[in-house]
Write an enzyme that holds these catalytic residues in place. Structure first.
Site, PDB file in Angstrom:
ATOM      1  N   GLU A  50      -1.579  -1.552  -6.022  1.00 53.79           N
ATOM      2  CA  GLU A  50      -2.649  -0.856  -6.732  1.00 53.79           C
ATOM      3  C   GLU A  50      -2.113  -0.188  -7.991  1.00 53.79           C
ATOM      4  O   GLU A  50      -0.975   0.282  -8.024  1.00 53.79           O
ATOM      5  CB  GLU A  50      -3.282   0.202  -5.828  1.00 53.79           C
ATOM      6  CG  GLU A  50      -3.993  -0.354  -4.612  1.00 53.79           C
ATOM      7  CD  GLU A  50      -4.481   0.739  -3.680  1.00 53.79           C
ATOM      8  OE1 GLU A  50      -5.705   0.885  -3.543  1.00 53.79           O
ATOM      9  OE2 GLU A  50      -3.632   1.437  -3.116  1.00 53.79           O
ATOM     10  N   ASP A  95       0.864  -1.178   0.000  1.00 50.27           N
ATOM     11  CA  ASP A  95       0.000   0.000   0.000  1.00 50.27           C
ATOM     12  C   ASP A  95       0.904   1.232   0.000  1.00 50.27           C
ATOM     13  O   ASP A  95       1.818   1.327   0.824  1.00 50.27           O
ATOM     14  CB  ASP A  95      -0.914   0.010   1.231  1.00 50.27           C
ATOM     15  CG  ASP A  95      -1.854   1.200   1.228  1.00 50.27           C
ATOM     16  OD1 ASP A  95      -2.521   1.432   0.198  1.00 50.27           O
ATOM     17  OD2 ASP A  95      -1.923   1.909   2.254  1.00 50.27           O
ATOM     18  N   ASP A 102      -3.305   1.387   7.073  1.00 48.20           N
ATOM     19  CA  ASP A 102      -2.437   1.077   5.943  1.00 48.20           C
ATOM     20  C   ASP A 102      -2.090  -0.409   5.872  1.00 48.20           C
ATOM     21  O   ASP A 102      -2.052  -0.997   4.786  1.00 48.20           O
ATOM     22  CB  ASP A 102      -1.157   1.920   6.026  1.00 48.20           C
ATOM     23  CG  ASP A 102      -1.449   3.410   5.924  1.00 48.20           C
ATOM     24  OD1 ASP A 102      -2.407   3.765   5.219  1.00 48.20           O
ATOM     25  OD2 ASP A 102      -0.723   4.210   6.547  1.00 48.20           O
TER      26      ASP A 102
END
Length: 382
Positions: A269, A185, A351
């Site tokens: 991501e 992340d 997170d």
């Protein structure tokens, strides 16, 4: 497998003059034939490509007005035309913007020599530089059996570099049988957060240098335009920007190298960084962390090592889902860093929870691979 080795070079005054002539000549040809192709297109001729511009270059070099082009390596001049043709190809494939004219005022200038390259005794030999060669600091050895494909000489803030592209005669390794996986992340408070709970701090190099940069820019603005002192002040500003950029890249290289060494599958991501930078409040912070550069480094290093990088959907709500039970607790404000799941009452670091969800979602996409999946709770039904 193609790799590039970049070295700092220390040319003599005569070599600097010749290097600058190459910069100017290749830049001139790029701009000249960009305008040439634009005019041809306006007249309805859409078939102007590299071969047409190369024939025009031969005619151009025979004219007295452009005799100075012969002082530079002929193939370096042709590479400028190939770069222009590649820029047009990327534009038509929607991989980049429309080609722009190059400016001599830009801090970075380059030219490329596609062959006849030698690296011997801490010296780089290029066409037109074969007499004594250019002194270089070879901090990394080039493999002896490697084939030297091309060399690109660049100038950045009065410092000269050469990037040598080689083929090491090794095939790109096939993806190895995965034994472990990690979810990443990316944030602003911490730069990278792994699903194993490791947090890489955000050093905020640009923010730390802002006060010094502010002083240097103020001094630069007060100097008389066109004076040598203004040029010196400009160079100080450029050097500080270069230092910040080098610090940032060094940190990202260390992190990406460590992650690709430890893990076989890396899930992260696929962020729309260009869109995120439009946020006026966060644009400076987002630019400072350089997420796009980190993802680029991660991808090519993983390819070299036979590792796998999986990019999940950017709209996946990784921060809203409990990694323990899979329940969705809704959207949360950025200042909420820790929260408790209303269903299973598990306490989460925002997170770390997001990175675990990213890992689970990524492994759910490749559940037919022979991998170790430790915990996929919350991935089914999302």
């Amino acid at each position: 497998m193609l790799k590039a080795y970049k070295y700092r070079i220390y040319p003599t005054k005569e070599q600097v003059t010749l290097i600058e002539k190459h910069f100017g000549s290749t830049r001139f040809l790029y701009n000249y034939f960009l305008e040439y192709r634009q005019k041809a297109y306006a007249k309805g001729n859409q078939k102007v490509g590299y071969m047409v511009t190369q024939a025009e270059l031969t005619k151009l070099k025979k004219q007295k007005e452009y005799e100075w082009l012969n002082e530079c390596g002929s193939q370096s001049l042709q590479m400028a035309l190939r770069d222009l043709d590649s820029a047009y190809s990327r534009f038509f494939k929607k991989q980049g913007g429309y080609p722009k004219f190059k400016s001599k005022k830009h801090t970075s200038q380059t030219f490329t020599a596609p062959q006849n390259i030698k690296v011997v005794n801490n010296r780089v030999y290029l066409p037109k530089f074969t007499k004594d060669g250019i002194k270089a600091k070879l901090h990394r050895e080039i493999p002896q059996d490697a084939v030297l494909k091309q060399a690109t000489v660049s100038r950045q803030n009065n410092q000269y570099f050469v990037s040598i592209l080689i083929d090491d005669n090794n095939a790109i390794p096939k993806p190895i049988r995965a034994k472990n996986a990690v979810g990443l992340d990316m944030g602003l408070t911490d730069l990278i957060i792994t699903s194993d709970g490791v947090k890489y701090p955000n050093n905020k190099y640009f923010v730390k240098s802002q006060q010094k940069l502010k002083k240097l820019q103020r001094r630069h603005s007060k100097k008389q335009k066109g004076s040598n002192n203004r040029q010196k002040a400009k160079l100080r500003v450029q050097k500080l920007h270069t230092k910040v950029s080098n610090q940032r890249k060094d940190t990202l290289h260390k992190i990406s190298n460590e992650i690709t060494n430890q893990y076989d599958i890396i899930c992260l991501e696929s962020l729309n960084v260009k869109g995120m930078v439009k946020n006026k409040r966060l644009s400076k912070s987002i630019s400072d962390v350089a997420w796009s550069e980190f993802m680029r480094q991660l991808e090519y290093k993983a390819t070299w090592k036979g590792k796998t990088v999986l990019k999940i959907d950017q709209w996946f709500p990784s921060s809203q889902i409990c990694s323990n039970c899979g329940a969705s607790s809704g959207k949360k404000e950025l200042h909420i860093r820790k929260w408790e799941c209303p269903e299973c009452h598990a306490k989460h670091d925002r997170d770390i929870n997001a990175s675990i969800n990213i890992k689970n979602y990524g492994l759910g996409q490749i559940d037919q691979r022979n991998t170790i999946v430790e915990n996929t709770v919350g991935t089914i039904g999302i």
